[in-house]
Design a protein around this motif. Sequence first.
Motif, PDB file in Angstrom:
ATOM      1  N   ALA A 127      11.160   1.088  -0.492  1.00 21.70           N
ATOM      2  CA  ALA A 127      10.758  -0.056  -1.309  1.00 21.70           C
ATOM      3  C   ALA A 127       9.779  -0.960  -0.564  1.00 21.70           C
ATOM      4  O   ALA A 127       8.903  -1.580  -1.183  1.00 21.70           O
ATOM      5  N   GLU A 128       9.906  -1.032   0.745  1.00 21.84           N
ATOM      6  CA  GLU A 128       9.013  -1.869   1.550  1.00 21.84           C
ATOM      7  C   GLU A 128       7.653  -1.216   1.769  1.00 21.84           C
ATOM      8  O   GLU A 128       6.653  -1.915   1.956  1.00 21.84           O
ATOM      9  N   TRP A 129       7.601   0.118   1.743  1.00 18.99           N
ATOM     10  CA  TRP A 129       6.391   0.834   2.123  1.00 18.99           C
ATOM     11  C   TRP A 129       5.647   1.514   0.967  1.00 18.99           C
ATOM     12  O   TRP A 129       4.532   1.996   1.158  1.00 18.99           O
ATOM     13  N   PHE A 130       6.253   1.566  -0.231  1.00 16.68           N
ATOM     14  CA  PHE A 130       5.627   2.298  -1.325  1.00 16.68           C
ATOM     15  C   PHE A 130       5.635   1.478  -2.614  1.00 16.68           C
ATOM     16  O   PHE A 130       6.626   0.798  -2.904  1.00 16.68           O
ATOM     17  N   PRO A 131       4.554   1.569  -3.423  1.00 18.80           N
ATOM     18  CA  PRO A 131       4.588   0.966  -4.761  1.00 18.80           C
ATOM     19  C   PRO A 131       5.527   1.772  -5.662  1.00 18.80           C
ATOM     20  O   PRO A 131       5.851   2.928  -5.376  1.00 18.80           O
ATOM     21  N   LYS A 132       5.946   1.195  -6.766  1.00 16.05           N
ATOM     22  CA  LYS A 132       6.964   1.825  -7.608  1.00 16.05           C
ATOM     23  C   LYS A 132       6.592   3.222  -8.082  1.00 16.05           C
ATOM     24  O   LYS A 132       7.440   4.105  -8.155  1.00 16.05           O
ATOM     25  N   LYS A 133       5.325   3.453  -8.402  1.00 19.37           N
ATOM     26  CA  LYS A 133       4.956   4.753  -8.957  1.00 19.37           C
ATOM     27  C   LYS A 133       5.073   5.871  -7.924  1.00 19.37           C
ATOM     28  O   LYS A 133       5.123   7.048  -8.316  1.00 19.37           O
ATOM     29  N   GLU A 134       5.115   5.540  -6.633  1.00 20.70           N
ATOM     30  CA  GLU A 134       5.246   6.565  -5.597  1.00 20.70           C
ATOM     31  C   GLU A 134       6.661   6.677  -5.041  1.00 20.70           C
ATOM     32  O   GLU A 134       6.935   7.581  -4.246  1.00 20.70           O
ATOM     33  N   ARG A 135       7.550   5.786  -5.444  1.00 21.74           N
ATOM     34  CA  ARG A 135       8.845   5.716  -4.774  1.00 21.74           C
ATOM     35  C   ARG A 135       9.728   6.939  -5.016  1.00 21.74           C
ATOM     36  O   ARG A 135      10.408   7.415  -4.100  1.00 21.74           O
ATOM     37  N   ALA A 136       9.751   7.455  -6.248  1.00 23.44           N
ATOM     38  CA  ALA A 136      10.583   8.634  -6.510  1.00 23.44           C
ATOM     39  C   ALA A 136      10.079   9.828  -5.707  1.00 23.44           C
ATOM     40  O   ALA A 136      10.875  10.628  -5.199  1.00 23.44           O
ATOM     41  N   PHE A 137       8.750   9.963  -5.586  1.00 29.32           N
ATOM     42  CA  PHE A 137       8.188  11.066  -4.809  1.00 29.32           C
ATOM     43  C   PHE A 137       8.541  10.907  -3.331  1.00 29.32           C
ATOM     44  O   PHE A 137       8.965  11.872  -2.679  1.00 29.32           O
ATOM     45  N   THR A 193       2.459  -6.052   9.410  1.00 29.58           N
ATOM     46  CA  THR A 193       2.150  -6.312  10.824  1.00 29.58           C
ATOM     47  C   THR A 193       1.767  -5.051  11.586  1.00 29.58           C
ATOM     48  O   THR A 193       1.516  -5.113  12.783  1.00 29.58           O
ATOM     49  N   HIS A 194       1.712  -3.917  10.906  1.00 31.14           N
ATOM     50  CA  HIS A 194       1.457  -2.650  11.596  1.00 31.14           C
ATOM     51  C   HIS A 194      -0.039  -2.460  11.826  1.00 31.14           C
ATOM     52  O   HIS A 194      -0.845  -2.553  10.888  1.00 31.14           O
ATOM     53  N   LYS A 195      -0.411  -2.153  13.054  1.00 34.55           N
ATOM     54  CA  LYS A 195      -1.817  -2.009  13.407  1.00 34.55           C
ATOM     55  C   LYS A 195      -2.455  -0.767  12.790  1.00 34.55           C
ATOM     56  O   LYS A 195      -3.690  -0.686  12.680  1.00 34.55           O
ATOM     57  N   LEU A 196      -1.651   0.213  12.412  1.00 32.62           N
ATOM     58  CA  LEU A 196      -2.189   1.450  11.851  1.00 32.62           C
ATOM     59  C   LEU A 196      -2.249   1.432  10.319  1.00 32.62           C
ATOM     60  O   LEU A 196      -2.569   2.440   9.697  1.00 32.62           O
ATOM     61  N   VAL A 197      -1.938   0.278   9.734  1.00 36.11           N
ATOM     62  CA  VAL A 197      -2.054   0.105   8.282  1.00 36.11           C
ATOM     63  C   VAL A 197      -3.243  -0.810   8.015  1.00 36.11           C
ATOM     64  O   VAL A 197      -3.244  -1.976   8.429  1.00 36.11           O
ATOM     65  N   ASN A 198      -4.267  -0.293   7.338  1.00 35.99           N
ATOM     66  CA  ASN A 198      -5.428  -1.141   7.079  1.00 35.99           C
ATOM     67  C   ASN A 198      -5.246  -1.957   5.801  1.00 35.99           C
ATOM     68  O   ASN A 198      -4.239  -1.813   5.089  1.00 35.99           O
ATOM     69  N   ALA A 199      -6.235  -2.784   5.503  1.00 37.80           N
ATOM     70  CA  ALA A 199      -6.111  -3.699   4.369  1.00 37.80           C
ATOM     71  C   ALA A 199      -5.981  -2.951   3.043  1.00 37.80           C
ATOM     72  O   ALA A 199      -5.256  -3.382   2.133  1.00 37.80           O
ATOM     73  N   ALA A 200      -6.678  -1.819   2.922  1.00 35.41           N
ATOM     74  CA  ALA A 200      -6.635  -1.057   1.671  1.00 35.41           C
ATOM     75  C   ALA A 200      -5.240  -0.485   1.420  1.00 35.41           C
ATOM     76  O   ALA A 200      -4.727  -0.531   0.294  1.00 35.41           O
ATOM     77  N   GLU A 201      -4.635   0.042   2.475  1.00 36.06           N
ATOM     78  CA  GLU A 201      -3.288   0.602   2.285  1.00 36.06           C
ATOM     79  C   GLU A 201      -2.277  -0.511   2.031  1.00 36.06           C
ATOM     80  O   GLU A 201      -1.376  -0.356   1.197  1.00 36.06           O
ATOM     81  N   LEU A 202      -2.414  -1.626   2.731  1.00 40.57           N
ATOM     82  CA  LEU A 202      -1.487  -2.740   2.515  1.00 40.57           C
ATOM     83  C   LEU A 202      -1.596  -3.253   1.084  1.00 40.57           C
ATOM     84  O   LEU A 202      -0.575  -3.561   0.444  1.00 40.57           O
ATOM     85  N   GLU A 203      -2.820  -3.327   0.561  1.00 36.29           N
ATOM     86  CA  GLU A 203      -3.008  -3.759  -0.830  1.00 36.29           C
ATOM     87  C   GLU A 203      -2.330  -2.773  -1.788  1.00 36.29           C
ATOM     88  O   GLU A 203      -1.705  -3.171  -2.774  1.00 36.29           O
ATOM     89  N   HIS A 204      -2.442  -1.472  -1.483  1.00 40.96           N
ATOM     90  CA  HIS A 204      -1.799  -0.439  -2.306  1.00 40.96           C
ATOM     91  C   HIS A 204      -0.276  -0.578  -2.261  1.00 40.96           C
ATOM     92  O   HIS A 204       0.392  -0.524  -3.302  1.00 40.96           O
ATOM     93  N   ILE A 205       0.271  -0.777  -1.061  1.00 37.75           N
ATOM     94  CA  ILE A 205       1.714  -0.916  -0.900  1.00 37.75           C
ATOM     95  C   ILE A 205       2.234  -2.127  -1.665  1.00 37.75           C
ATOM     96  O   ILE A 205       3.296  -2.080  -2.302  1.00 37.75           O
TER      97      ILE A 205
END
Length: 439
Positions: A127-137, A193-205
């Motif tokens: 739930a912290e790392w994925f948007p709802k549409k990806e969570r079941a996968f 706060t993760h250095k390996l997560v860029n702004a685009a992925e954080l926005e997606h999450i």
Amino acid sequence: MKNFQPMTNYRWTICSLIFFATTINYLDRQVISLLKPILEKEYNWTESDYSNIVAAFQLAYALGMLGVGSIIDKIGSKLGYAISLFLWSIASIMHAFASSTFSFGVARAFLGVTEAGNFPAAIKVVAEWFPKKERAFATGIFNSGTNIGAVIAPLIVPWIAISYSWQMAFISTGAVGFIWLIFWFLLYRAPSTHKLVNAAELEHIQSDVEFEKANGSESEIDIPWSKLLTYKQTWAFAVGKFLSDGVWWFFLFWLPAFLISEYKLVGMEISFPVAVVYLMAGVGSVAGGWLPMWLMNTKGWDMVRSRKTSMLIYAVFPILVMFSQAAGAYNMWYAVFIIGVAMAAHQAWSANILTTVSDMFPKKSIGAVIGIGGMVGGFGSITVAKSAGALLDYYKAQNDVQTGYYILFLFCGTAYLIAWFLMFRVLAPKMTPIHAANK
């Protein structure tokens, strides 16, 4: 001009971490079912003795679920996951020093209460790392670790026991968890706060959070544990777990015994059929999480329709298990294939029923709701375990153990359709999110 940066995909690295944790979780819990023929001779166990040991695990697991979800909500998924895995690794090793049926029960109880942390922590991480549409996968992927653990166990546990000792089987599998802890502390941070997560992925999450804020919802409300018990959505999840968890646990702890009894397998002969069943279940877990995502992305269905339709499909397939013994009379592999299909359907169901919690509840309450449902599911599993022990002891005395297994398979085949009806026709037909229900 805005600089468009390709999205990183570090969330799938996090998914792989919880996949491996879940693999270890099931590797540790399945050891005793594979050593059952050895241990029942050494300690003169009856089927009821064995079911009591299984029930000790399940009772502790159920009670642990009740509290551990709330604890993980409070201390966070990183520390909560680490503490849980460390303690269940110790508990697994403790089995090697058990010297009686009672001490095995104690070790199993300690393993149960500590392993209870895996799923509340894992679902919270998703739930912290994925948007709802990806969570079941994502849930389907990490949940397939239950099957990989169950595949690895029959391939290595009998070999370790034969080559060394049954004690070493518990010690070596329990020690694997300490290796995982190293990677967990090195690789896990919050996405913001993760250095390996860029702004685009954080926005997606965080896309769900932004949508909910724009629509005035309260995605981060913290619901008291006692209040959660008043929602039908909580009980929809709990009823679904009560009816379906016992099926999985029955196969987990009795499948090797069924194949040995029915087909007179000895030694390492049990390893390959059990491994095949759990490989099939692993495919079901991933495919089960993929289907609702595909329905949403390709067919344009909303989340509720996609989830309910997918789960109805998965509820139908276990009916086949009622015919496994008849098919197995011609060839053992027919029975193995049918049981594999049923277990694949369970794992597809499991990937989605776990995700219904994050569909309907705010993130701060996910661990608690998973814990409540896990506790109720644990009591369902205890009911099945005790019934299985009593039934099989009775029919063994009648020299008709096949009838005992058939009665159990009858329940396994119908439980999911009953669960689906109660969840989506009686308790939560619209899967209304809690923030909306409160308005």
